[in-house]
Design a protein around this motif. Structure first.
Motif, PDB file in Angstrom:
ATOM      1  N   ILE A 175       1.023  -0.880   0.071  1.00  0.00           N
ATOM      2  CA  ILE A 175      -0.139  -0.402   0.008  1.00  0.00           C
ATOM      3  C   ILE A 175       0.261   1.069   0.155  1.00  0.00           C
ATOM      4  O   ILE A 175       0.681   2.506   0.071  1.00  0.00           O
ATOM      5  CB  ILE A 175      -0.883   0.178   1.679  1.00  0.00           C
ATOM      6  CG1 ILE A 175      -0.855  -0.149   2.194  1.00  0.00           C
ATOM      7  CG2 ILE A 175      -2.353  -1.013   1.003  1.00  0.00           C
ATOM      8  CD1 ILE A 175      -1.330   0.178   3.837  1.00  0.00           C
TER       9      ILE A 175
ATOM     10  N   ALA B 228      -2.840  -0.413  -5.272  1.00  0.00           N
ATOM     11  CA  ALA B 228      -2.614  -0.432  -3.686  1.00  0.00           C
ATOM     12  C   ALA B 228      -3.689  -2.277  -2.728  1.00  0.00           C
ATOM     13  O   ALA B 228      -4.705  -1.772  -2.986  1.00  0.00           O
ATOM     14  CB  ALA B 228      -2.842   0.199  -2.854  1.00  0.00           C
TER      15      ALA B 228
ATOM     16  N   THR C 136      -4.845  -5.725  -1.578  1.00  0.00           N
ATOM     17  CA  THR C 136      -5.670  -6.058  -1.907  1.00  0.00           C
ATOM     18  C   THR C 136      -6.637  -6.567  -2.843  1.00  0.00           C
ATOM     19  O   THR C 136      -7.509  -5.225  -2.825  1.00  0.00           O
ATOM     20  CB  THR C 136      -6.640  -6.841  -0.427  1.00  0.00           C
ATOM     21  OG1 THR C 136      -5.453  -7.344   0.483  1.00  0.00           O
ATOM     22  CG2 THR C 136      -6.956  -8.445  -0.939  1.00  0.00           C
TER      23      THR C 136
ATOM     24  N   ILE D 108     -10.655  -5.111  -2.798  1.00  0.00           N
ATOM     25  CA  ILE D 108     -11.128  -4.456  -1.729  1.00  0.00           C
ATOM     26  C   ILE D 108     -11.302  -2.952  -2.212  1.00  0.00           C
ATOM     27  O   ILE D 108     -10.690  -2.706  -2.427  1.00  0.00           O
ATOM     28  CB  ILE D 108     -10.635  -4.386  -0.154  1.00  0.00           C
ATOM     29  CG1 ILE D 108     -10.405  -5.780  -0.220  1.00  0.00           C
ATOM     30  CG2 ILE D 108     -11.002  -2.751   0.179  1.00  0.00           C
ATOM     31  CD1 ILE D 108     -11.342  -6.292   0.501  1.00  0.00           C
ATOM     32  N   SER D 109     -12.216  -2.007  -2.175  1.00  0.00           N
ATOM     33  CA  SER D 109     -12.929  -0.780  -2.599  1.00  0.00           C
ATOM     34  C   SER D 109     -12.398  -0.296  -3.965  1.00  0.00           C
ATOM     35  O   SER D 109     -12.039   0.484  -3.834  1.00  0.00           O
ATOM     36  CB  SER D 109     -12.809  -0.511  -1.503  1.00  0.00           C
ATOM     37  OG  SER D 109     -12.829  -0.018  -0.855  1.00  0.00           O
ATOM     38  N   ASP D 110     -12.464  -2.048  -5.310  1.00  0.00           N
ATOM     39  CA  ASP D 110     -11.590  -1.793  -6.473  1.00  0.00           C
ATOM     40  C   ASP D 110     -12.201  -2.401  -7.417  1.00  0.00           C
ATOM     41  O   ASP D 110     -13.243  -3.519  -7.209  1.00  0.00           O
ATOM     42  CB  ASP D 110      -9.680  -1.709  -6.579  1.00  0.00           C
ATOM     43  CG  ASP D 110      -9.445  -2.862  -5.596  1.00  0.00           C
ATOM     44  OD1 ASP D 110     -10.251  -3.863  -6.568  1.00  0.00           O
ATOM     45  OD2 ASP D 110      -8.626  -3.205  -4.843  1.00  0.00           O
TER      46      ASP D 110
ATOM     47  N   ALA E  19      -5.525  -1.725   2.925  1.00  0.00           N
ATOM     48  CA  ALA E  19      -4.922  -0.370   3.709  1.00  0.00           C
ATOM     49  C   ALA E  19      -5.908  -0.535   5.237  1.00  0.00           C
ATOM     50  O   ALA E  19      -4.898  -0.113   6.584  1.00  0.00           O
ATOM     51  CB  ALA E  19      -5.314   0.701   3.363  1.00  0.00           C
TER      52      ALA E  19
ATOM     53  N   TYR F  60     -13.290   4.783   4.166  1.00  0.00           N
ATOM     54  CA  TYR F  60     -12.159   5.287   2.813  1.00  0.00           C
ATOM     55  C   TYR F  60     -12.696   6.668   2.327  1.00  0.00           C
ATOM     56  O   TYR F  60     -13.897   6.842   2.722  1.00  0.00           O
ATOM     57  CB  TYR F  60     -12.078   4.518   1.878  1.00  0.00           C
ATOM     58  CG  TYR F  60     -11.049   3.055   1.693  1.00  0.00           C
ATOM     59  CD1 TYR F  60     -10.162   3.119   3.932  1.00  0.00           C
ATOM     60  CD2 TYR F  60     -10.633   2.506   0.795  1.00  0.00           C
ATOM     61  CE1 TYR F  60      -9.616   1.619   3.185  1.00  0.00           C
ATOM     62  CE2 TYR F  60     -10.261   0.894   0.953  1.00  0.00           C
ATOM     63  CZ  TYR F  60      -9.394   0.812   2.474  1.00  0.00           C
ATOM     64  OH  TYR F  60      -8.762   0.200   2.481  1.00  0.00           O
TER      65      TYR F  60
ATOM     66  N   LEU G  77      -0.073   5.886   4.969  1.00  0.00           N
ATOM     67  CA  LEU G  77       0.628   4.227   5.597  1.00  0.00           C
ATOM     68  C   LEU G  77       1.243   3.629   4.847  1.00  0.00           C
ATOM     69  O   LEU G  77       1.376   3.923   3.569  1.00  0.00           O
ATOM     70  CB  LEU G  77      -0.780   2.870   5.728  1.00  0.00           C
ATOM     71  CG  LEU G  77      -1.463   4.037   7.425  1.00  0.00           C
ATOM     72  CD1 LEU G  77      -2.831   3.031   7.363  1.00  0.00           C
ATOM     73  CD2 LEU G  77      -1.107   4.229   8.062  1.00  0.00           C
TER      74      LEU G  77
ATOM     75  N   GLU H 280      -3.290   9.330   0.952  1.00  0.00           N
ATOM     76  CA  GLU H 280      -4.108   8.796   0.463  1.00  0.00           C
ATOM     77  C   GLU H 280      -4.764   8.306   2.364  1.00  0.00           C
ATOM     78  O   GLU H 280      -4.020   9.219   3.329  1.00  0.00           O
ATOM     79  CB  GLU H 280      -3.858   6.695  -0.157  1.00  0.00           C
ATOM     80  CG  GLU H 280      -3.650   7.638  -1.096  1.00  0.00           C
ATOM     81  CD  GLU H 280      -3.793   6.030  -1.755  1.00  0.00           C
ATOM     82  OE1 GLU H 280      -4.695   5.786  -2.739  1.00  0.00           O
ATOM     83  OE2 GLU H 280      -2.438   5.302  -1.432  1.00  0.00           O
ATOM     84  N   LEU H 281      -6.001   8.322   2.416  1.00  0.00           N
ATOM     85  CA  LEU H 281      -6.309   8.359   3.862  1.00  0.00           C
ATOM     86  C   LEU H 281      -7.408   7.596   4.444  1.00  0.00           C
ATOM     87  O   LEU H 281      -8.336   7.060   3.743  1.00  0.00           O
ATOM     88  CB  LEU H 281      -6.684   9.520   4.431  1.00  0.00           C
ATOM     89  CG  LEU H 281      -7.585  10.746   4.081  1.00  0.00           C
ATOM     90  CD1 LEU H 281      -8.965  10.485   4.508  1.00  0.00           C
ATOM     91  CD2 LEU H 281      -7.080  11.758   3.858  1.00  0.00           C
ATOM     92  N   ILE H 282      -7.500   6.937   5.578  1.00  0.00           N
ATOM     93  CA  ILE H 282      -9.045   6.208   5.767  1.00  0.00           C
ATOM     94  C   ILE H 282      -9.308   6.870   7.382  1.00  0.00           C
ATOM     95  O   ILE H 282      -8.237   7.295   8.064  1.00  0.00           O
ATOM     96  CB  ILE H 282      -8.034   4.907   6.591  1.00  0.00           C
ATOM     97  CG1 ILE H 282      -7.311   3.608   4.807  1.00  0.00           C
ATOM     98  CG2 ILE H 282      -8.810   3.982   7.093  1.00  0.00           C
ATOM     99  CD1 ILE H 282      -6.428   3.337   5.622  1.00  0.00           C
TER     100      ILE H 282
HETATM  101  N1  SAM Z   1      -7.793  -2.676  -2.603  1.00  0.00           N
HETATM  102  C1  SAM Z   1      -6.979  -1.421  -1.537  1.00  0.00           C
HETATM  103  C2  SAM Z   1      -6.862  -2.044  -0.166  1.00  0.00           C
HETATM  104  O1  SAM Z   1      -6.794  -3.049  -0.118  1.00  0.00           O
HETATM  105  O2  SAM Z   1      -6.672  -1.452   0.917  1.00  0.00           O
HETATM  106  C3  SAM Z   1      -7.850   0.012  -0.902  1.00  0.00           C
HETATM  107  C4  SAM Z   1      -7.882   0.981  -3.108  1.00  0.00           C
HETATM  108  S1  SAM Z   1      -9.522   1.901  -3.074  1.00  0.00           S
HETATM  109  C5  SAM Z   1      -9.437   2.461  -4.383  1.00  0.00           C
HETATM  110  C6  SAM Z   1      -8.021   3.222  -2.066  1.00  0.00           C
HETATM  111  C7  SAM Z   1      -8.031   3.860  -0.975  1.00  0.00           C
HETATM  112  O3  SAM Z   1      -7.646   3.377  -0.143  1.00  0.00           O
HETATM  113  C8  SAM Z   1      -7.542   4.970  -0.623  1.00  0.00           C
HETATM  114  O4  SAM Z   1      -8.070   6.324  -0.995  1.00  0.00           O
HETATM  115  C9  SAM Z   1      -7.079   5.131   0.751  1.00  0.00           C
HETATM  116  O5  SAM Z   1      -8.610   5.569   1.064  1.00  0.00           O
HETATM  117  C10 SAM Z   1      -7.247   4.462   1.108  1.00  0.00           C
HETATM  118  N2  SAM Z   1      -5.483   3.265   1.087  1.00  0.00           N
HETATM  119  C11 SAM Z   1      -5.254   3.098   0.125  1.00  0.00           C
HETATM  120  N3  SAM Z   1      -3.406   2.745   0.520  1.00  0.00           N
HETATM  121  C12 SAM Z   1      -3.307   3.910   1.586  1.00  0.00           C
HETATM  122  C13 SAM Z   1      -2.279   4.334   2.540  1.00  0.00           C
HETATM  123  N4  SAM Z   1      -1.172   4.134   2.250  1.00  0.00           N
HETATM  124  N5  SAM Z   1      -2.247   4.994   3.586  1.00  0.00           N
HETATM  125  C14 SAM Z   1      -3.860   5.299   4.151  1.00  0.00           C
HETATM  126  N6  SAM Z   1      -4.611   4.868   2.803  1.00  0.00           N
HETATM  127  C15 SAM Z   1      -4.431   4.160   2.130  1.00  0.00           C
END
Ligand code: SAM
Length: 229
Positions: A16, A88, A90, A93-95, A119, A164, A192, A219-221
């Motif tokens: 990620i 990024a 898995t 998951i949201s993709d 993430a 997310y 992260l 990017e944030l959570i």
């Molecule tokens: N498939 C990914 C997963 O396994 O978490 C998530 C994909 S989703 C399209 C992308 C979102 O994941 C971002 O907008 C953010 O909310 C979160 N994200 C991904 N990488 C991150 C990181 N390094 N730090 C914080 N949030 C992250």
């Protein structure tokens, strides 16, 4: 059951942020498959180059998934193995990974997970909020009314909530959480595993005040405490 003449769909988790967060098995799988389906081939290309993986890459993303999904399934049915990766973490998951996985199941294709980072799991475990029961909410809808409605539905939820969100909408999101869910404990986990990793914990109003001081980037959570008894 998978028939031997079919290929396999591998669902491969990738880092990620920090390129070292990849498993040995993920590297082996990416080297051994016939094709890698990636959300963004340029982005995944950096990872592959770093590990000297020369497997051909093809794109599979939100804008071509309807056409590309069946094409990839045809390739697997004709005996080629495909690894699915996302930008990024898995895939699925949201993709767009979810759709390809569903299509593979409908075609009785064997699916093998290659686990690794996601993430939201990293954000949850460092949040300090209860991890025994949680609800992963992903992205809220974009439309204001739908967003509000979803948060209202979640107001009674006792489990820890994980969202997310884009950095451009963080302040608006925190205002909405404060109004609809109240001034609960939250954690914003930003960037992260990257250079500017930041984990901010506190009441919504405190965290909001902190992020109002400058431009929110990366990017944030957001992890939000569930409703208290
Ligand atoms: N498939 C990914 C997963 O396994 O978490 C998530 C994909 S989703 C399209 C992308 C979102 O994941 C971002 O907008 C953010 O909310 C979160 N994200 C991904 N990488 C991150 C990181 N390094 N730090 C914080 N949030 C992250």
């Amino acid at each position: 059951m998978n028939q031997a003449k079919f290929g396999i769909l591998y669902v491969v988790s990738t880092p990620i942020g920090n390129l070292s967060d990849i498993t040995l098995r993920a590297i082996e799988t990416l080297k051994q498959v016939d094709l890698i389906a990636a959300e963004d081939t340029r982005h995944s290309g950096i990872l592959l180059k770093n590990y000297s993986i020369t497997t051909p890459l093809t794109s599979y993303h939100d804008f071509n998934k309807q056409k590309k999904g069946p094409e990839l399934i045809q390739q697997i049915l004709s005996g080629r193995s495909v690894a699915l990766v996302s930008d990024a973490g898995t895939p699925g998951i949201s993709d767009p990974g979810y759709l390809l996985i569903k299509l593979a199941i409908e075609n009785q294709i064997q699916i093998v997970p290659i686990p690794g980072p996601a993430a939201f799991i990293s954000a949850l475990v460092v949040s300090g909020l209860p991890t025994d029961k949680f609800s992963f909410e992903g992205f809220l809808p974009n439309k204001p009314q739908k967003r509000r409605r979803r948060l209202e539905e979640l107001a009674q939820e006792k489990r820890t909530l994980i969202f997310y969100e884009s950095p451009y909408r963080l302040l608006k999101f925190l205002e909405e959480v404060r109004q609809i869910l109240g001034d609960r404990r939250i954690c914003v986990a930003r960037e992260l595993t990257k250079k500017f990793e930041e984990i901010k914990r506190g009441a919504v109003s405190e965290v909001l005040g902190y992020f109002q001081q400058g431009k929110v980037k990366g990017e944030l959570i957001i992890v939000v405490e569930g409703k208290k008894d």
